[in-house]
Design a protein around this motif. Structure first.
Motif, short mmCIF file in Angstrom:
data_model
loop_
_atom_site.label_atom_id
_atom_site.label_comp_id
_atom_site.label_asym_id
_atom_site.label_seq_id
_atom_site.Cartn_x
_atom_site.Cartn_y
_atom_site.Cartn_z
N LYS A 4 0.84 -1.21 0.00
CA LYS A 4 0.00 0.00 0.00
C LYS A 4 0.87 1.25 0.00
N SER A 5 1.91 1.23 0.84
CA SER A 5 2.80 2.39 0.88
C SER A 5 3.58 2.53 -0.42
N GLY A 6 4.00 1.38 -0.98
CA GLY A 6 4.78 1.44 -2.21
C GLY A 6 3.99 1.91 -3.41
N LEU A 7 2.65 1.72 -3.37
CA LEU A 7 1.80 2.12 -4.49
C LEU A 7 1.27 3.55 -4.36
N LEU A 8 1.68 4.25 -3.33
CA LEU A 8 1.23 5.64 -3.16
C LEU A 8 1.59 6.54 -4.34
N PRO A 9 2.81 6.40 -4.93
CA PRO A 9 3.10 7.23 -6.11
C PRO A 9 2.12 6.98 -7.25
N LEU A 10 1.69 5.73 -7.44
CA LEU A 10 0.70 5.44 -8.47
C LEU A 10 -0.63 6.12 -8.16
N GLU A 11 -1.00 6.12 -6.88
CA GLU A 11 -2.25 6.78 -6.48
C GLU A 11 -2.15 8.28 -6.73
N ARG A 12 -0.99 8.86 -6.42
CA ARG A 12 -0.82 10.29 -6.69
C ARG A 12 -0.90 10.58 -8.19
N LEU A 13 -0.33 9.69 -9.00
CA LEU A 13 -0.42 9.87 -10.45
C LEU A 13 -1.86 9.76 -10.92
N ARG A 14 -2.61 8.82 -10.36
CA ARG A 14 -4.02 8.67 -10.73
C ARG A 14 -4.80 9.93 -10.37
N GLN A 15 -4.54 10.47 -9.18
CA GLN A 15 -5.25 11.68 -8.77
C GLN A 15 -4.88 12.86 -9.66
N ALA A 16 -3.60 12.93 -10.04
CA ALA A 16 -3.18 14.03 -10.91
C ALA A 16 -3.87 13.95 -12.27
N LEU A 17 -4.04 12.74 -12.79
CA LEU A 17 -4.74 12.58 -14.07
C LEU A 17 -6.24 12.82 -13.92
N ALA A 18 -6.80 12.41 -12.77
CA ALA A 18 -8.25 12.58 -12.56
C ALA A 18 -8.62 14.06 -12.45
N ARG A 19 -7.72 14.89 -11.97
CA ARG A 19 -8.02 16.32 -11.81
C ARG A 19 -7.94 17.09 -13.13
N ARG A 20 -7.42 16.45 -14.17
CA ARG A 20 -7.23 17.16 -15.43
C ARG A 20 -8.53 17.25 -16.22
N THR A 21 -8.67 18.32 -16.94
CA THR A 21 -9.79 18.50 -17.86
C THR A 21 -9.38 18.00 -19.24
N PRO A 22 -10.34 17.74 -20.13
CA PRO A 22 -9.98 17.26 -21.48
C PRO A 22 -9.09 18.22 -22.25
N GLU A 23 -9.13 19.51 -21.91
CA GLU A 23 -8.33 20.50 -22.64
C GLU A 23 -6.91 20.63 -22.07
N THR A 24 -6.64 20.00 -20.92
CA THR A 24 -5.33 20.14 -20.28
C THR A 24 -4.35 19.16 -20.92
N MET A 25 -3.35 19.68 -21.60
CA MET A 25 -2.35 18.86 -22.25
C MET A 25 -0.94 19.17 -21.77
N THR A 26 -0.83 19.90 -20.67
CA THR A 26 0.49 20.22 -20.13
C THR A 26 1.13 18.95 -19.58
N PRO A 27 2.46 18.85 -19.59
CA PRO A 27 3.13 17.64 -19.07
C PRO A 27 2.88 17.45 -17.58
N ILE A 28 2.88 16.19 -17.16
CA ILE A 28 2.74 15.86 -15.75
C ILE A 28 4.05 16.18 -15.03
N SER A 29 3.94 16.80 -13.87
CA SER A 29 5.14 17.16 -13.11
C SER A 29 5.86 15.89 -12.66
N GLU A 30 7.18 15.88 -12.80
CA GLU A 30 7.99 14.72 -12.44
C GLU A 30 8.66 14.87 -11.07
N ARG A 31 8.43 15.99 -10.41
CA ARG A 31 9.13 16.23 -9.14
C ARG A 31 8.65 15.31 -8.04
N ALA A 32 7.35 15.05 -7.93
CA ALA A 32 6.82 14.26 -6.82
C ALA A 32 6.69 12.78 -7.18
N MET A 33 7.22 12.36 -8.31
CA MET A 33 7.06 10.99 -8.74
C MET A 33 8.26 10.14 -8.34
#
Length: 442
Positions: free
Chosen positions: A173-202
């Motif tokens: 569960k702890s090891g998969l937290l980065p995947l969960e953060r990535l999922r949340q980052a993608l879920a917050r995006r709108t269809p028009e958002t095409m900016t790159p995903i930040s790599e700092r917190a990954m």
């Protein structure tokens, strides 16, 4: 099934199978070692008793004939372990208290097994010159010992396995937290958002996935931008001919005779222009998009040139104005034949359109390393430096010139897609030189 549960099952089953196999191998080895050790105990006990008896033969030899056999007994030994001493004639000299007579009544030296009253016994008989010593023990005692050892080994293993799975559950569960953060980052995006995903917190392990996602977003952004540009360009360019066609058709309704016929001619001309523009727009869209142009035909450079000359002069005798110069060497082009012909035909069309009707244009075919160069030399009015910078833009035309303004855009798109180049430069003697460089198939 969730990824966490799948990982837990995969690791848990793998560990269980691995440690189960190791435990079975260890228990089998332990079983062999225990039986071998206890057999050695039987043999050593018999040999030790025989050695002690042989040190004082007078103490037992005389009494063995005068005293009752039952009066001579040995001290009680370990539970389940019996011993008997007999003479070679079969007289019992000594026996452990409560010994099972059948278990120690062996006459052949060495190991043997027998079942007595439903119990399995293993015995060992050792003979000297005057004595026979037999030791025996129950195999049930051995099985109980092995069972206790197995329980002592398996219980900690099971407890440790259960504890490991619990720790593993929270660890996964702890090891998969980065995947969960990535999922949340993608879920917050709108269809028009095409900016790159930040790599700092990954996590570093997720960097290839994030990089791939960013590359995909970039490609999607380019595709959407291209489609929007195509829609905008089509709407902009088609509005004028459609308006003209509508106007001329309205004129035919309110007029008759020559005026109506002239209006119909203008409308037909507008339809033809509209058709050409639509065809070029679709061609440009397919060139820039994920479209397969493979037609199975070998694109030979000289054949491409001759077909492009034929197509460029299809509407009139313009083909006679094109002077073709070639070295005659075969050069298979590394692109589909249809696209090579389209690119070269557009260059020839432009040259014919801007060159006076009484003058010729020149098409030169030359080889330069791993590339083929088509040079189109016209004798038109040429272009200024500012016009050369804009000439490849979509729908750009000098003044109110004819054409859709897409010809050179299509040439540039074809060259770019297949690793070629298009260059335009003014000629010293007047006119324009267009050089189309296309790769050769190795």
């Amino acid at each position: 099934m969730s990824l966490r549960l799948r990982l837990l099952l995969l690791i848990g089953i793998s560990l269980s199978l691995l440690w189960g196999a190791v435990a079975i191998w260890m228990l089998r080895s332990l079983d062999d070692e225990v039986h071998q050790t206890l057999d050695q105990r039987l043999a050593m006990s018999a040999q030790m008793v025989a050695g002690l008896m042989s040190q004082n033969p007078a103490a037992w030899d005389g009494r063995s004939h005068t005293q009752d056999k039952s009066a001579l007994s040995m001290p009680s030994m370990a539970k389940g372990f019996d011993c008997q001493i007999t003479s070679l004639r079969g007289d019992v000299i000594m026996r452990t208290p409560g010994a099972t007579v059948d278990a120690v009544a062996m006459r052949k030296p060495g190991y043997s097994e027998r079942v007595i009253k439903g119990e399995r016994w293993r015995s060992y008989t050792f003979e000297t010159d005057s004595l026979r010593v037999t030791t025996a023990d129950r195999l049930a005692e051995r099985d109980l010992l092995l069972q206790n050892v197995a329980i002592a080994a398996v219980v900690p293993f099971v407890v440790a396995m259960i504890g490991s799975l619990i720790v593993l559950w929270f660890g996964v569960k702890s090891g998969l937290l980065p995947l969960e953060r990535l999922r949340q980052a993608l879920a917050r995006r709108t269809p028009e958002t095409m900016t790159p995903i930040s790599e700092r917190a990954m996590s570093r392990d997720l960097m290839p996935l994030v990089t791939t996602l960013n590359t995909l977003l970039q490609r999607v952004h380019v595709t959407i931008h291209r489609e929007r540009r195509f829609t905008s360009d089509a709407a902009h360019e088609l509005r004028t001919p459609l308006t003209a066609i509508k106007t001329h058709l309205q004129v035919t309704r309110i007029t008759q005779g020559k005026d109506a016929a002239l209006a119909l001619d203008y409308a037909e001309e507008g339809v033809a222009r509209l058709q050409r523009t639509l065809g070029q727009l679709l061609t440009l869209s397919q060139i820039e998009g994920p479209f397969s142009w493979e037609d199975g035909k070998l694109a030979d450079a000289e054949e491409v040139a001759r077909l492009a000359i034929r197509d460029a002069g299809a509407s009139s005798n313009a083909a006679a104005r094109i002077v073709f110069k070639t070295t005659g060497e075969p050069a298979p082009l590394a692109l589909p034949q249809a696209l090579a012909i389209t690119a070269l035909r557009n260059l020839l069309d432009n040259a014919l359109r801007h060159t006076p009707a009484e003058q010729d244009i020149v098409l030169e075919l030359q080889l330069a390393g791993n590339a083929c160069v088509f040079r189109v030399l016209d004798q038109g009015g040429g272009l200024s430096a500012e016009e050369l910078a804009m000439v490849k833009q979509r729908f750009w035309r000098r003044g109110s010139g004819q054409g859709s303004g897409l010809g050179l855009s299509i040439v540039a798109a074809i060259a770019e897609r297949f690793g070629g180049t298009i260059e335009l430069r003014p000629r010293l003697e007047g006119g324009l030189e267009a050089s189309l460089t296309l790769p050769i198939k190795n």
